[in-house]
Design an enzyme around this catalytic site. Structure first.
Site: not given
Length: 479
Positions: A248, A307, A357
């Site tokens: 990430e 995301k 994440c």
């Protein structure tokens, strides 16, 4: 105090300790404390149990706020305690609810208490965008109870864990007939662990997961940027893998600010291997929109994943809480949300469902997107939590997502734990934390849908509601 210590001890059932049977014992203690206690006392007992569980299990929030967010230590300590106390309200509510439902002793221990616990554990998915960390079913990874995960997901495991605890309590209370039920539940679970819910699709693809080990406090310093670039370029060029995965925000600059020659260098490395590269990088989508993204480079057409499920205060500031930025300094802390309907990335001959994440904490959301995918990939930067319990807990959560979906799950992280997880939840290979490295492994894609992928969390939620409703109706009918 006993309830608090029981909750704190439950943390040892989770990674990195993984003392799975301990959860049965601590919840048997909670069943004992709740049995025959009035609703108000049950609420307080649940609160103290929850405060012990979350206080010991998610205390790493303090590390993120103080060490890396720059929040003054007293304020960070207060915020962490307040956060854990808020989470403890959910076990408190479960205790109050189960005490309000009339039920015989055995039914309360094995059905009513598990149903109440699961409902409030599930509510943590929704409140304030959700924080379902330390769902007790997660601790079942590697135990016989794990076998039920492809059927009902992590909350079905939570229900069964608390139910088995109730059976243990009944055995201690000299109710030997529950030994058969206990052995039956665990035996069926162990048998289910050996069921193949999905089938291999195509040949395995060689994958390289990169771990740059860039210290969080150094990541956004301009003088370190060139070294970060060179680290990831060197790791990319040193592999012949057809799919290369960056962590990430591996490059701490917006995509349009990254030198074109450097991007061409990465793309050349991917094309030389006849494959593709997944690059974690912030992406500017408009004047007031920027995303935490994964972009593709290589043989396949350019694609992107943005995301969807953002972390409050870490990736976006909730309305009315802008004042927090006076005390908290986290770079790129106001991302925009991506579309929830993004398709898998078609790269290296696979269809990859990417999540970023802590998105993989939300099993229902992963299941919703995985039916068309052959592989799961998670990219993370858990350096924000330092050398705490969080990275190991996160890896254990990833194992549950692999089991629920019947897919191999690959995790690429900045400082660890980078790992490859089989569809049965076993960690096939991993890198040591806080080391620079490259994990290379053949990754098999899978097709097909487990029952959980088709139905997600709703069966266990509706089942729990039905149990509570049934006993309430039964009591009213009796009266």
């Amino acid at each position: 105090m006993i309830a608090f210590l029981g909750g704190a001890a439950t943390v040892f059932a989770f990674a990195p300790f993984e003392l799975h049977p301990l959860a049965f014992l601590t919840f048997a203690l909670l069943v004992h404390l709740w049995m025959d206690a009035p609703p108000r006392r049950c609420a307080w007992l649940g609160f103290w149990f929850g405060l012990g569980l979350f206080g010991a299990g998610v205390s790493w929030v303090y590390v993120s706020l103080h060490q890396f967010g720059g929040m003054p230590a007293p304020l960070a300590g207060f915020a962490t305690v307040a956060f854990c106390a808020f989470l403890a309200l959910f076990p408190a509510a479960a205790g109050w609810l189960q005490a309000r439902v009339p039920a015989p002793e055995a039914a309360r221990a094995c059905l009513v208490i598990p149903a109440a616990w699961v409902l409030f554990e599930w509510l943590l998915v929704w409140i304030f965008t959700g924080f379902p960390w330390l769902a007790i079913g997660t601790a079942a990874a590697g135990s016989p109870v794990q076998g039920y995960a492809p059927l009902g997901g992590v909350y079905a495991l939570s229900f069964l864990t608390v139910s088995v605890a109730g059976m243990l309590w009944l055995l201690v209370r000299h109710r030997p007939r529950f030994l058969f039920a206990l052995v039956l539940v665990l035996g069926i679970g162990e048998a289910l662990r050996h069921v193949a819910w999905t089938t291999p699709e195509g040949d395995p693809v060689n994958v390289a997961l990169l771990q740059g080990n860039i210290e969080q406090e150094m990541k956004f310093r301009p003088e370190r940027y060139a070294r970060i670039q060179e680290t990831y370029a060197r790791l990319s060029e040193g592999t012949g893998a057809r799919l290369i995965v960056f962590p990430e925000t591996a490059l701490p600059r917006f995509y349009h600010q990254v030198d074109r020659a450097y991007l061409a260098r990465l793309e050349a490395a991917a094309k030389r291997n006849g494959g593709d590269l997944l690059l974690g990088v912030p992406y500017l989508g408009g004047p007031e929109a920027y995303f935490n993204s994964v972009l593709t480079l290589g043989m396949s057409p350019p694609q992107a994943y943005h995301k969807v499920h953002l972390v409050p205060f870490g990736e976006f500031i909730p309305f009315g809480f802008g004042w927090v930025l006076r005390w908290l300094s986290i770079p790129l802390s106001d991302f925009s949300r991506g579309s929830p309907d993004q398709p898998p990335l078609a790269v290296a001959g696979q269809r990859v469902a990417v999540n970023v994440c802590y998105e993989d904490v939300f099993g229902d959301e992963i299941a919703r997107r995985v039916s068309e995918a052959t592989l799961l990939v998670n990219v993370s930067n858990v350096a924000l939590f330092g050398d705490s319990l969080a990275p190991a807990q996160h890896l254990q959560i990833a194992r549950l997502r692999a089991i629920e979906t019947g897919r191999m799950h690959l995790t690429a992280t900045n400082t660890g734990i980078t790992a490859a997880i089989g569809r049965d939840g076993r960690v096939l290979k991993r890198l040591a934390q806080f080391t620079e490295g490259r994990l290379e492994i053949p990754a098999q894609g899978y097709a097909g849908a487990t029952p959980y992928v088709r139905l997600r969390d709703w069966p266990i939620v509706l089942f729990s509601l039905a149990i509570l409703g049934l006993f309430i109706f039964r009591a009213r009918l009796t009266r």
